[in-house]
Write an enzyme that holds these catalytic residues in place. Sequence first.
Site, PDB file in Angstrom:
ATOM      1  N   ASP A  14       0.869  -1.168   0.000  1.00  0.00           N
ATOM      2  CA  ASP A  14       0.000   0.000   0.000  1.00  0.00           C
ATOM      3  C   ASP A  14       0.919   1.235   0.000  1.00  0.00           C
ATOM      4  O   ASP A  14       2.103   1.128   0.327  1.00  0.00           O
ATOM      5  CB  ASP A  14      -0.867  -0.065   1.260  1.00  0.00           C
ATOM      6  N   ARG A  15       0.398   2.393  -0.367  1.00  0.00           N
ATOM      7  CA  ARG A  15       1.273   3.570  -0.415  1.00  0.00           C
ATOM      8  C   ARG A  15       1.053   4.504   0.782  1.00  0.00           C
ATOM      9  O   ARG A  15       1.909   4.598   1.659  1.00  0.00           O
ATOM     10  CB  ARG A  15       1.054   4.330  -1.738  1.00  0.00           C
ATOM     11  N   ASP A  16      -0.092   5.181   0.822  1.00  0.00           N
ATOM     12  CA  ASP A  16      -0.304   6.208   1.859  1.00  0.00           C
ATOM     13  C   ASP A  16      -0.370   5.592   3.253  1.00  0.00           C
ATOM     14  O   ASP A  16      -1.148   4.671   3.501  1.00  0.00           O
ATOM     15  CB  ASP A  16      -1.593   6.993   1.566  1.00  0.00           C
ATOM     16  N   THR A  58      -2.470   1.170  -4.856  1.00  0.00           N
ATOM     17  CA  THR A  58      -2.901   2.335  -4.075  1.00  0.00           C
ATOM     18  C   THR A  58      -4.251   2.865  -4.561  1.00  0.00           C
ATOM     19  O   THR A  58      -4.470   3.051  -5.767  1.00  0.00           O
ATOM     20  CB  THR A  58      -1.804   3.433  -4.126  1.00  0.00           C
ATOM     21  N   ASN A  59      -5.169   3.074  -3.614  1.00  0.00           N
ATOM     22  CA  ASN A  59      -6.439   3.740  -3.921  1.00  0.00           C
ATOM     23  C   ASN A  59      -6.186   5.239  -3.983  1.00  0.00           C
ATOM     24  O   ASN A  59      -5.588   5.796  -3.055  1.00  0.00           O
ATOM     25  CB  ASN A  59      -7.466   3.474  -2.821  1.00  0.00           C
ATOM     26  N   GLN A  60      -6.653   5.876  -5.049  1.00  0.00           N
ATOM     27  CA  GLN A  60      -6.439   7.323  -5.196  1.00  0.00           C
ATOM     28  C   GLN A  60      -7.728   7.979  -5.674  1.00  0.00           C
ATOM     29  O   GLN A  60      -7.832   8.447  -6.814  1.00  0.00           O
ATOM     30  CB  GLN A  60      -5.275   7.589  -6.180  1.00  0.00           C
ATOM     31  N   ARG A 108     -10.684  -0.922  -6.984  1.00  0.00           N
ATOM     32  CA  ARG A 108     -10.449  -0.253  -5.707  1.00  0.00           C
ATOM     33  C   ARG A 108     -10.429  -1.249  -4.552  1.00  0.00           C
ATOM     34  O   ARG A 108     -11.377  -2.010  -4.357  1.00  0.00           O
ATOM     35  CB  ARG A 108     -11.548   0.810  -5.489  1.00  0.00           C
ATOM     36  N   LYS A 109      -9.330  -1.240  -3.766  1.00  0.00           N
ATOM     37  CA  LYS A 109      -9.280  -2.107  -2.584  1.00  0.00           C
ATOM     38  C   LYS A 109     -10.448  -1.763  -1.656  1.00  0.00           C
ATOM     39  O   LYS A 109     -10.750  -0.588  -1.505  1.00  0.00           O
ATOM     40  CB  LYS A 109      -7.953  -1.900  -1.824  1.00  0.00           C
ATOM     41  N   ASP A 135      -1.814  -0.251   5.829  1.00  0.00           N
ATOM     42  CA  ASP A 135      -2.205   0.331   7.119  1.00  0.00           C
ATOM     43  C   ASP A 135      -3.718   0.436   7.270  1.00  0.00           C
ATOM     44  O   ASP A 135      -4.196   1.071   8.205  1.00  0.00           O
ATOM     45  CB  ASP A 135      -1.554   1.713   7.307  1.00  0.00           C
TER      46      ASP A 135
HETATM   47 MG   LIG Z   1      -2.829   3.269   3.339  1.00  0.00          MG
END
Ligand SMILES: [Mg+2]
Length: 182
Positions: A14-16, A58-60, A108-109, A135
């Site tokens: 995951d990114r953020d 990553t969801n954006q 989308r996750k 996270d």
């Molecule tokens: Mg995250």
Amino acid sequence: MNMGIDKSWTLFLDRDGVINTRLPGDYVKSPEQFLFIDGVPEAIRRFSEIFRHIVVVTNQQGIGKGQMTVNDLELVHKKMMDEIRNSGGRIDRIYFAPALESENSPLRKPAVGMGLLAKKELKNISFKKSIIAGDSFSDMVFGRRLGMKTVFIGDATIARQNPAFVDYVYPDLLTFAASLKI
Ligand SMILES: [Mg+2]
């Protein structure tokens, strides 16, 4: 953690909140807003020695909301990739889901579309030999649905609220990387 990880394994990240700091109530819309969490470039350098593939999912939905463009996201990712490369690491592929949560996109996750795309486009991904580190519980559900090992990055007391989805908990990516024995 010791689960016999070798060069046939894939790491999904995951990114953020995992690679870069989250911006509460906002999206990372520019390279200036993209800040690595401490130790992440070192962690990814270590992952690069261990895993066959390293894939960011990553969801954006800031894109779906019209608050940023795909081009904005690409500039952010260029900064991320440049710094990781300069630190001796690599990320092999980045997938993003721009849709709004309300659209129920298969990408989308917690939906698994980005994982399926990665399996289609990269050679020899086995989800049984894959780990997702994220996270959010949507990351854990994404991993569970595909049969991956799940690593919750964050507070153990939060992870314990939903233990069925979480295999391992680490406070940050560097601690997780340091735990891997090969
Ligand atoms: Mg995250």
